[in-house]
Design an enzyme around this catalytic site. Sequence first.
Site, PDB file in Angstrom:
ATOM      1  N   SER A  19       0.906  -1.236  -0.119  1.00 42.94           N
ATOM      2  CA  SER A  19      -0.130   0.138  -0.076  1.00 42.94           C
ATOM      3  C   SER A  19       0.770   1.202  -0.111  1.00 42.94           C
ATOM      4  CB  SER A  19      -1.075  -0.066   1.064  1.00 42.94           C
ATOM      5  OG  SER A  19      -1.614   1.088   1.401  1.00 42.94           O
TER       6      SER A  19
ATOM      7  N   GLU B 176      -6.375 -10.901  -6.761  1.00 43.75           N
ATOM      8  CA  GLU B 176      -7.544 -10.131  -7.046  1.00 43.75           C
ATOM      9  C   GLU B 176      -7.821  -9.809  -8.601  1.00 43.75           C
ATOM     10  OE1 GLU B 176      -7.250  -7.919  -2.727  1.00 43.75           O
ATOM     11  OE2 GLU B 176      -6.701  -6.738  -4.517  1.00 43.75           O
TER      12      GLU B 176
END
Length: 462
Positions: free
Chosen positions: A278, A291
């Site tokens: 992140s 994902e």
Amino acid sequence: MSQKPWGGVFDGATDPRVEKFTESVSFDHRLYTQDIRGSIAHAQMLSEVGVLTREEVKLIETGLEEIRAEIASGTFPFRQDLEDVHMNIERALVERIGDVGRKLHTGRSRNDQVSTDFRLWIRDSIDQIDILLIDLQRSFVDRCSRDEGVILPGYTHLQRAQPVLANHYWLAYCEKYERDRARLADCRRRVNQLPLGTAALAGTSIAIDRQLVADKLGFEGLVANSMDSSSDRDFAIEFAFALTLIAEHLSTWAEEWILWSTCEFSFLRVPQAYCTGSSIMPQKINPDVLELTRGKTARVVGNLQALLVLVKGLPLAYNRDLQEDKERVFDSVDTVSACLELAAAVVAGAELNREAISSRLEHGYLDATTLMEFLIGEGVPQRSAHEIIGRLVGSAMKQGVPLAKLSLDEFQLAHAALNEEVFEVLGVEHAISAFKSVGSTSPERVSEQVALWRERLGSVNN
């Protein structure tokens, strides 16, 4: 002569906006290898039937091989005004060898030429994707050595249901991908029919030998009807459907492993090589490959839908709408191939968090069904046994204990047949050992299946 292959009847230039709007070379250049293979086979056939001399065929073959090498090296100058890869290659050939190059298109149309090239490309893609599917299956089977004996909670409705061996879970995905391989193989048989020589829509009056071309290109048979040949794209749609099911299976796997890698589950550690972080939260290790595998499935599904809509109202025979088929298929092949390649690596590198799994394995009453079947074995009807064990589970829930912690008196009070032998089937390890049926998570059955898959795939860890 006109720069356009169809320019003889026209007495004016094409609007440049139309050239930009109608061109396909920006994407169908990917068919260059297949186009040259098909043209060489076609030229050799024309020589066999007396349309071309051996010297002319040699000139054509040499010219086409030179063009192939230039395209492969990135030095070939594709031209938008020549519309597609087929006319770019033909024009370059004519510029190299003169009028002999103009003879190459004898007995064929771009309609059957395009279909032939596309079928060859799909056939090659099927073979490549099959290899990737085998690699993924091997990754699952090769886990079975290091995960042997590990018990996982099995789920239905995302609620804990029954215990299963980890190896049983890995082989479940092998079965799915095996059906994917079977669908591709079945699709390949219908793809592998030669349309070349059916020309625009009605065939040709020239005495060509289509079977000779089929033999040279490795086609299993001939498309039988010339109007069907130029209008058909079901082979591409069927391939897109097979790719969609592969993507769906990958998405299901990815979704499950995303859940398993959360703190809430803590079943699995995804290798950091296949994760990202992140920009604001320094602790994050995000399973982005999983994902995106899940997300990219939407593209593959969308491509199939686009193809189905594309052909839904087309009259026989060829219509220019069909130019829109290739980008959809190209994208699905690229997407599924990339997902498969990374999936094999993720499966091979992931690690089960055995401590976290085992610490909560007795949660959820995974042995309740096995206890019910014990009671059935004592002569109690299934529906009655189901109700009796349900009441016992309810009692254990209120006490906050697993079934194995209930007293013998409590079992006897529920039903006289629940004697001290119940403790031999309670607990996940006893429950696993109790399974017997073919296809079940019985240790014996799973070991048999692992051995069969290792033999079938030639897995590394034997």
